[in-house]
Design a protein around this motif. Structure first.
Motif, PDB file in Angstrom:
ATOM      1  N   ALA A  37       0.852  -1.183   0.000  1.00 40.51           N
ATOM      2  CA  ALA A  37       0.000   0.000   0.000  1.00 40.51           C
ATOM      3  C   ALA A  37       0.888   1.233   0.000  1.00 40.51           C
ATOM      4  O   ALA A  37       1.917   1.255   0.647  1.00 40.51           O
ATOM      5  CB  ALA A  37      -0.869   0.006   1.255  1.00 40.51           C
ATOM      6  N   GLU A  42       1.043   6.919   1.294  1.00 42.81           N
ATOM      7  CA  GLU A  42       0.130   8.036   1.462  1.00 42.81           C
ATOM      8  C   GLU A  42      -1.308   7.564   1.662  1.00 42.81           C
ATOM      9  O   GLU A  42      -2.216   8.366   1.667  1.00 42.81           O
ATOM     10  CB  GLU A  42       0.167   8.924   0.208  1.00 42.81           C
ATOM     11  N   SER A  43      -1.526   6.264   1.799  1.00 43.43           N
ATOM     12  CA  SER A  43      -2.904   5.805   1.817  1.00 43.43           C
ATOM     13  C   SER A  43      -3.597   6.244   3.111  1.00 43.43           C
ATOM     14  O   SER A  43      -2.960   6.555   4.109  1.00 43.43           O
ATOM     15  CB  SER A  43      -2.972   4.296   1.646  1.00 43.43           C
ATOM     16  N   ASN A  44      -4.881   6.282   3.049  1.00 42.77           N
ATOM     17  CA  ASN A  44      -5.717   6.727   4.161  1.00 42.77           C
ATOM     18  C   ASN A  44      -5.408   5.912   5.413  1.00 42.77           C
ATOM     19  O   ASN A  44      -5.685   4.717   5.492  1.00 42.77           O
ATOM     20  CB  ASN A  44      -7.181   6.568   3.738  1.00 42.77           C
ATOM     21  N   TYR A  64      -6.731   5.852   8.269  1.00 46.20           N
ATOM     22  CA  TYR A  64      -7.830   5.533   9.186  1.00 46.20           C
ATOM     23  C   TYR A  64      -8.585   4.268   8.791  1.00 46.20           C
ATOM     24  O   TYR A  64      -9.498   3.840   9.472  1.00 46.20           O
ATOM     25  CB  TYR A  64      -8.812   6.716   9.255  1.00 46.20           C
ATOM     26  N   LEU A  65      -8.199   3.684   7.645  1.00 38.60           N
ATOM     27  CA  LEU A  65      -8.979   2.576   7.094  1.00 38.60           C
ATOM     28  C   LEU A  65      -9.087   1.384   8.045  1.00 38.60           C
ATOM     29  O   LEU A  65     -10.078   0.672   8.035  1.00 38.60           O
ATOM     30  CB  LEU A  65      -8.378   2.117   5.760  1.00 38.60           C
ATOM     31  N   LEU A  76     -13.353   5.285  15.325  1.00 39.66           N
ATOM     32  CA  LEU A  76     -13.692   6.358  14.385  1.00 39.66           C
ATOM     33  C   LEU A  76     -14.618   7.386  15.030  1.00 39.66           C
ATOM     34  O   LEU A  76     -14.508   8.581  14.792  1.00 39.66           O
ATOM     35  CB  LEU A  76     -14.367   5.783  13.135  1.00 39.66           C
ATOM     36  N   LYS A 118       0.061   2.553  -9.092  1.00 38.44           N
ATOM     37  CA  LYS A 118      -0.344   3.351  -7.930  1.00 38.44           C
ATOM     38  C   LYS A 118       0.835   4.062  -7.285  1.00 38.44           C
ATOM     39  O   LYS A 118       0.708   5.135  -6.713  1.00 38.44           O
ATOM     40  CB  LYS A 118      -0.969   2.437  -6.883  1.00 38.44           C
ATOM     41  N   VAL A 172     -14.542   7.703   4.881  1.00 34.42           N
ATOM     42  CA  VAL A 172     -14.221   6.529   4.054  1.00 34.42           C
ATOM     43  C   VAL A 172     -14.036   5.309   4.950  1.00 34.42           C
ATOM     44  O   VAL A 172     -14.527   4.208   4.651  1.00 34.42           O
ATOM     45  CB  VAL A 172     -12.953   6.789   3.209  1.00 34.42           C
ATOM     46  N   ALA A 173     -13.363   5.494   6.104  1.00 35.43           N
ATOM     47  CA  ALA A 173     -13.162   4.381   7.027  1.00 35.43           C
ATOM     48  C   ALA A 173     -14.504   3.890   7.586  1.00 35.43           C
ATOM     49  O   ALA A 173     -14.706   2.696   7.792  1.00 35.43           O
ATOM     50  CB  ALA A 173     -12.226   4.797   8.152  1.00 35.43           C
ATOM     51  N   LEU A 225     -16.180   1.437   5.135  1.00 33.55           N
ATOM     52  CA  LEU A 225     -15.694   0.058   5.214  1.00 33.55           C
ATOM     53  C   LEU A 225     -16.332  -0.666   6.392  1.00 33.55           C
ATOM     54  O   LEU A 225     -16.698  -1.833   6.299  1.00 33.55           O
ATOM     55  CB  LEU A 225     -14.172   0.035   5.371  1.00 33.55           C
ATOM     56  N   ALA A 268      -8.599  10.614   0.047  1.00 36.65           N
ATOM     57  CA  ALA A 268      -8.995   9.814   1.207  1.00 36.65           C
ATOM     58  C   ALA A 268      -9.314   8.378   0.793  1.00 36.65           C
ATOM     59  O   ALA A 268      -9.341   7.480   1.624  1.00 36.65           O
ATOM     60  CB  ALA A 268     -10.198  10.450   1.893  1.00 36.65           C
ATOM     61  N   LEU A 269      -9.553   8.166  -0.500  1.00 40.61           N
ATOM     62  CA  LEU A 269      -9.868   6.818  -0.985  1.00 40.61           C
ATOM     63  C   LEU A 269      -8.626   5.980  -1.219  1.00 40.61           C
ATOM     64  O   LEU A 269      -8.727   4.779  -1.501  1.00 40.61           O
ATOM     65  CB  LEU A 269     -10.677   6.903  -2.290  1.00 40.61           C
ATOM     66  N   LYS A 270      -7.457   6.616  -1.110  1.00 43.75           N
ATOM     67  CA  LYS A 270      -6.214   5.880  -1.359  1.00 43.75           C
ATOM     68  C   LYS A 270      -6.072   4.704  -0.416  1.00 43.75           C
ATOM     69  O   LYS A 270      -6.189   4.862   0.801  1.00 43.75           O
ATOM     70  CB  LYS A 270      -5.012   6.816  -1.211  1.00 43.75           C
ATOM     71  N   GLY A 271      -5.849   3.555  -0.962  1.00 44.10           N
ATOM     72  CA  GLY A 271      -5.651   2.369  -0.136  1.00 44.10           C
ATOM     73  C   GLY A 271      -6.912   1.543   0.040  1.00 44.10           C
ATOM     74  O   GLY A 271      -6.857   0.406   0.509  1.00 44.10           O
ATOM     75  N   VAL A 272      -8.058   2.119  -0.346  1.00 45.71           N
ATOM     76  CA  VAL A 272      -9.314   1.375  -0.187  1.00 45.71           C
ATOM     77  C   VAL A 272      -9.304   0.097  -1.031  1.00 45.71           C
ATOM     78  O   VAL A 272      -9.761  -0.959  -0.596  1.00 45.71           O
ATOM     79  CB  VAL A 272     -10.517   2.269  -0.570  1.00 45.71           C
ATOM     80  N   ASP A 273      -8.726   0.205  -2.232  1.00 42.59           N
ATOM     81  CA  ASP A 273      -8.734  -0.969  -3.105  1.00 42.59           C
ATOM     82  C   ASP A 273      -7.773  -2.065  -2.644  1.00 42.59           C
ATOM     83  O   ASP A 273      -7.684  -3.130  -3.245  1.00 42.59           O
ATOM     84  CB  ASP A 273      -8.458  -0.577  -4.564  1.00 42.59           C
ATOM     85  N   GLN A 274      -7.039  -1.799  -1.561  1.00 44.20           N
ATOM     86  CA  GLN A 274      -6.181  -2.846  -0.998  1.00 44.20           C
ATOM     87  C   GLN A 274      -6.949  -3.643   0.058  1.00 44.20           C
ATOM     88  O   GLN A 274      -6.435  -4.620   0.596  1.00 44.20           O
ATOM     89  CB  GLN A 274      -4.953  -2.231  -0.320  1.00 44.20           C
ATOM     90  N   LYS A 275      -8.135  -3.164   0.398  1.00 40.73           N
ATOM     91  CA  LYS A 275      -8.903  -3.798   1.474  1.00 40.73           C
ATOM     92  C   LYS A 275      -9.906  -4.802   0.884  1.00 40.73           C
ATOM     93  O   LYS A 275     -10.221  -4.753  -0.298  1.00 40.73           O
ATOM     94  CB  LYS A 275      -9.658  -2.721   2.271  1.00 40.73           C
TER      95      LYS A 275
END
Lengths: 674, 159
Positions: free
Chosen positions: A28, A31-33, A35-36, A43, A632, B15-16, B19, B52-59
Motif C-alpha cells: 500500500a 500516502e494511503s488513508n 484511518y482505514l 472512528l 499506484k 471513508v473508514a 468500510l 482519502a480513498l487511497k488504499g481502499v482498493d487494498q482492502k
C-alpha cells in the motif's frame, strides 16, 4: 552542472538504485488513508472539528486568506516555493532571475520587498538585514508541504511586526502523514537535475518521524540586452527531519530541523569599485548555508483551554562579493487559549527573540554587527455576539524592539454567517514595519566617480532616526459556497500608509548620500477574487483576479530622482489566472495554468544615474503538464513552463542584477512512493 | 489560523466508516453469487473523498477486493453495486436515486441531511465534534439487508 552537483548525484545513486528493488513489493502506498483499519468506535472518537482558534476553517476567518494545498503544488508543476505563491490572488510574484524573485502582497514589489512576513512551520524566515526574504534559501521538500496559507493584509495582531501587507505560512505535513518512502528524479532544460527523497516511519506507538533530502540544479536564463547567458544558474541542497508525537489525548509535540547549502552564480552590473574604470561588471558566486531546529509542545488543559510552547534556533549565512552576513536567531514563544464564559474565546501569548547579526564590510556594502532583543505579548478575544452567526474579534500585539521601542498593533474583526454557505467579514487594523538594519545603520555604494581629490561616491545611507512604517488597513470580504462544487471568495481593501520609506539625496563630504527617510504616504486599494469550481469529478477550475491601485506621494522635500513616485506603478494593476485540471483516462491528468500580469514600471537602482524608469510589458505565462500514473506507486510528469513565449521578462531588479529574461522550460519528472 | 486539512481528516474518517458499514452488513446471498470476485463501492455525483480513498482498493470485504466505481447519475450499472455513496452534489436528485435503489439489496450512504428519513440506509450525522450516523433499519430490512445489531446500538438514531 557544477562539480559539487555531480558529487551529490553520485552519492545518491545507490539510494535511487536501491529503491528499484523495493519497487516489486506492491505494498500500500505510504500516502494511503491511515484511518482505514480503525474500528467504528475508534472512528467515532475522532474529533473532526476543533473549537480551537488556531484550527478555524477557512470560511470562518475574518481575513483575506487563500490556501495553496499540496495537491495544488503537485498539479502546478512548480519547482520552488516562490513559484507556487503565484497561485494566490493578491500577491505579486515575478521572477527576476533563476534564483531571485520579487514577492510582495498588495504592492511594493521588489527584490528587496519588505512588508511581508514569511514563516515556515512558525519559524520566521525574513531577513532582519533588509526585512525581505532570501527566497533562494527556502527549499524544503515540496512534497512535504501540507499547505501554504497566504493571508493578504495585516497580520500584526497575531504575528507581529513586518506582517504589514501579508503573511505567508508555509506548513509542512505532520510525520504521520508522510509514512513510507518517496523518491523523485527529474531533468529538463531549465531544471537540469531535480532530486528529492523522503522516508517516514513509526518511532513508537505514539510517535512518527521522517527524514528528507533534496538537491536541485537550476539552469541559467538569458540577459535581456544581449541574449547571452545571464550567469544565474544555482544549486540547492537541503536535508532535514520532522518528528511528531501524541503521547496521549491532548498532548502533542513536534521536533524538526533542516540543514541546507546553496551555491549560485549571479551577476553584478554595474559593480562599483574604487579604482578606474569605477563601473564594472562582476560575475560572482553566492553561497548560503544554514540550519535550524524547532520544537513545539502543546497540551490541552481541559476541553476548553490549551497551552503551547514553541522554541527555535536558526542560523543562516550568506556570502558573496559585496557582503558576508551571518544571523543567529533564538526564539521562544508561549501561547494560551481558553474559553471564557459561553461566548468568548481568549488567546494570549508572549515571546522573546534574540537576533545576532555579524557582517563583513566591503567597499560596496557595510552593515554594523548587531544583537537585537525583541519582546512581545498579545491578547485576542473572539466574542460570539449572536450564537453561531456573528463574531467580533478584538486584539492587539505589543512589541518592544531595539530600534523604535514600543509598538502596538491592534485589530478588530467582524464575521457574520447568516447561513452556513455565506460568510461576510470586515476588519480594521494597524500594522507596522520596524526598521531593518540597512535603513538605520547601513551603507550601500550606488555610484563612484573621479574627483580632483580622489573619488566621490553615491551611497544609500542609513538613518539612525528612521522610524517604523505604519499602515491602517480597512478590509471586507464575502465567501459564498454556492454549491458543494462551486465557491466564491471576494476581498476588498483600503490601505492608508504613513511614514513609508524613501531616500533623500543629501550632499556629503565624499559625494552625495541617499539617506533613508520616512517621507512617503498615501493609499492602496484593490479587490481580489477567487473562484473554485469542480465542474465534474474529472474537471476542475480555479480562477483568480486581483486589482491593485496605489496612490502614494512623497513629501515635497524629496526630489524626483529618488524614484519613489515609481512605487505606484511598480506592481501590476491587473492580474488574472486560471488553473484547470482534467483527468483523462483513469491514470492520465492534464493541468493547465494561465497567468496574466499587467505592465509595470521598473527602475534599476544601479543604473539610476543613467537610466530612467523602464517599462515592463504585460505578459501571459502558460504552464502545461501531463501526469501519468502507470501504477499506484509511480507518477510520471512531463511539464512545460513559460510556454507562451520563448522568454518572458518579468521584473527588473532595483538591486544590481542585470535585466534577465526567463526562458521556456521543459522537464520530465518521476516520483515513486513505496 | 486556518486549517484546510480538517476537511481532509473528515473525508478520511468517512471513508473508514464506509468500510465498517460494509463489514457489519449482510447481503442476501442470491444477489451475491460466490463466484463474484469483487465488492463494488460506487460514488454517485462529485467525489468528495479524493485522496482519502487511497488504499481502499487494498482492502477486502468478505474476502472480496473492493472496486471503486464512479457514476454521475444512477444507471443500470448500479444494480451490481453493494455499497453506494450519494454525494452532496446529488441533493436535488435524491428522490430519483432512492427510487432506483428501492427494494434492491444496495446499501446507500450519504451525508445529505434527511437522507435516512427520505429512505436512505446510512446517514452521516455530526454530533458535537464527532462523526456518527443514523440507520434506517426498516428500509434495510425491506431491501433484504441485515445490519448487525452492534452497529444499530452505536447509531444515534434507528428508524
Amino acid at each position: 552542472m557544477s562539480q559539487s552537483g555531480l558529487r551529490i548525484v553520485m552519492a545518491m545513486m545507490p539510494v535511487v538504485l536501491g529503491l528499484g528493488c523495493l519497487g516489486n513489493i506492491y505494498a500500500a502506498s505510504g500516502e494511503s488513508n491511515e484511518y482505514l483499519d480503525l474500528d467504528i468506535t475508534q472512528l467515532m472518537n475522532i474529533k473532526v472539528t476543533s473549537v480551537a482558534k488556531k484550527e478555524q476553517s477557512l470560511a470562518d476567518a475574518a481575513a483575506a486568506v487563500f490556501v495553496i494545498t499540496q495537491e495544488d503544488i503537485r498539479r502546478s508543476g512548480v519547482t520552488t516555493i516562490p513559484d507556487a505563491l503565484a497561485m494566490a490572488p493578491g500577491l505579486q510574484v515575478a521572477k527576476i532571475s533563476a534564483s531571485k524573485w520579487s514577492v510582495s502582497s498588495r504592492g511594493f514589489a521588489g527584490y528587496t520587498s519588505n512588508k511581508l512576513l514569511v514563516l515556515i512551520d512558525g519559524r520566521s524566515v525574513y531577513s532582519p538585514a533588509y526585512s525581505g526574504t532570501f527566497w533562494d534559501a527556502q527549499n524544503t521538500l515540496l512534497e512535504d508541504i501540507d499547505r501554504i496559507e497566504v493571508i493578504r493584509g495585516p497580520g500584526g495582531t497575531l504575528w507581529g511586526a513586518n506582517a504589514v501587507n501579508g503573511v505567508i505560512n508555509i506548513i509542512t505535513k505532520k510525520a504521520d502523514q508522510t509514512q513510507g518512502g518517496l523518491a523523485r528524479l527529474g531533468a529538463g532544460n531549465q531544471e537540469p537535475f531535480m532530486f528529492g527523497s523522503r522516508y517516514g516511519g513509526k518511532i513508537s506507538d505514539t510517535a512518527y518521524g521522517r527524514a528528507y533530502l533534496t538537491y536541485n540544479d537550476h539552469g541559467e536564463n538569458v540577459l535581456k540586452s544581449s541574449d547571452t547567458d545571464a550567469g544565474d544558474q544555482w544549486q540547492s541542497a537541503q536535508g532535514g527531519f520532522r518528528m511528531d508525537g501524541k503521547p496521549n489525548d491532548g498532548k502533542e509535540w513536534t521536533l524538526q530541523g533542516d540543514l541546507y547549502k546553496n551555491t549560485g552564480d549571479q551577476t553584478f552590473s554595474p559593480f562599483w569599485i574604487s579604482q578606474p574604470p569605477f563601473m564594472t561588471t562582476l560575475y560572482d558566486e553566492v553561497n548560503n548555508k544554514g540550519g535550524n531546529l524547532l520544537g513545539r509542545y502543546r497540551q490541552e488543559i481541559d476541553s476548553e483551554s490549551a497551552v503551547a510552547l514553541k522554541v527555535y534556533y536558526d542560523n543562516n549565512e550568506r556570502d558573496d562579493a559585496v557582503f558576508k552576513l551571518a544571523f543567529n536567531t533564538f526564539d521562544i514563544d508561549l501561547q494560551y487559549e481558553t474559553k471564557w464564559g459561553q461566548r468568548q474565546n481568549l488567546m494570549m501569548g508572549t515571546g522573546y527573540r534574540v537576533v545576532q547579526g555579524d557582517f563583513d564590510q566591503s567597499f560596496q556594502v557595510s552593515l554594523p554587527d548587531r544583537t537585537d532583543h525583541l519582546y512581545s505579548a498579545f491578547l485576542q478575544d473572539e466574542i460570539n455576539l449572536l450564537a453561531n452567526t456573528l463574531w467580533l474579534t478584538l486584539g492587539s500585539k505589543y512589541e518592544h524592539n531595539g530600534y523604535t521601542g514600543s509598538e502596538w498593533q491592534p485589530s478588530a474583526r467582524l464575521l457574520l454567517k447568516p447561513a452556513e454557505q455565506h460568510s461576510l467579514w470586515t476588519s480594521v487594523a494597524r500594522a507596522v514595519r520596524t526598521p531593518s538594519i540597512v535603513e538605520r545603520y547601513g551603507r550601500v555604494t550606488m555610484g563612484v566617480f573621479p574627483t580632483a581629490m580622489g573619488i566621490g561616491t553615491v551611497t544609500f545611507t542609513g538613518n539612525p532616526d528612521f522610524e517604523s512604517e505604519i499602515l491602517y488597513a480597512y478590509e471586507a470580504g464575502y465567501r459564498w459556497q454556492a454549491r458543494d462544487n462551486l465557491s466564491f471568495d471576494v476581498a476588498v481593501f483600503y490601505n492608508d500608509y504613513e511614514e513609508i520609506y524613501t531616500a533623500m539625496p543629501q550632499p556629503s563630504p565624499t559625494g552625495y548620500d541617499y539617506v533613508f527617510v520616512n517621507a512617503v504616504s498615501g493609499t492602496g486599494q484593490g479587490i481580489e477574487v477567487a473562484v473554485d469550481w469542480k465542474a465534474t469529478s474529472r474537471l476542475s477550475f480555479v480562477l483568480t483576479y486581483s486589482y491593485l491601485e496605489l496612490d502614494l506621494t512623497e513629501d515635497a522635500s524629496i526630489p524626483r530622482e529618488a524614484g519613489s513616485y515609481l512605487l505606484n506603478d511598480s506592481s501590476p494593476r491587473h492580474q488574472g489566472s486560471m488553473r484547470s485540471s482534467l483527468s483523462l483516462a483513469e491514470n492520465w491528468q492534464v493541468n493547465l495554468w494561465l497567468r496574466y500580469v499587467d505592465s509595470i514600471q521598473g527602475l534599476n537602482r544601479a543604473d539610476q544615474a543613467s537610466a530612467g524608469p523602464a517599462e515592463i510589458d504585460a505578459y501571459l505565462i502558460t504552464d502545461l503538464n501531463l501526469i501519468w500514473t502507470p501504477r499506484k506507486d509511480l507518477e510520471v510528469m512531463l511539464a512545460g513552463q513559460n510556454l507562451t513565449k520563448g522568454q518572458s521578462f518579468q521584473y527588473i531588479s532595483e538591486y544590481s542584477t542585470p535585466a534577465t529574461e526567463i526562458e521556456r522550460g521543459v522537464y520530465c519528472k518521476l516520483t515513486w512512493r513505496f | 489560523m486556518v486549517r484546510a486539512a480538517d476537511e481532509d481528516l473528515e473525508q478520511k474518517v468517512k471513508v473508514a466508516f464506509l468500510l465498517n458499514f460494509a463489514k457489519f452488513t449482510a447481503w442476501p446471498e442470491v444477489f451475491w453469487p460466490a463466484d463474484r470476485s469483487d465488492f463494488i463501492l460506487a460514488i454517485i455525483g462529485d467525489d468528495p473523498f479524493g485522496l482519502a480513498l487511497k488504499g481502499v482498493d487494498q482492502k477486502q470485504i468478505y474476502g472480496k477486493s473492493i472496486r471503486l466505481q464512479y457514476a454521475g447519475t444512477p444507471s443500470a450499472d448500479l444494480e451490481n453495486c453493494q455499497l453506494v455513496f450519494v454525494s452532496k452534489s446529488e441533493k436535488d436528485n435524491l428522490r430519483g436515486i432512492l427510487s432506483f435503489t428501492e427494494g434492491k439489496p444496495i446499501v446507500t450512504v450519504s451525508d445529505i441531511e434527511g437522507f435516512a428519513a427520505a429512505g436512505g440506509i446510512f446517514e452521516f450525522k455530526r454530533k458535537d465534534d464527532h462523526l456518527s450516523f443514523i440507520i434506517n433499519n426498516s428500509k434495510a430490512r425491506q431491501s433484504g439487508i441485515h445490519i448487525n445489531s452492534s452497529l444499530l446500538k452505536l447509531a444515534i438514531e434507528v428508524l
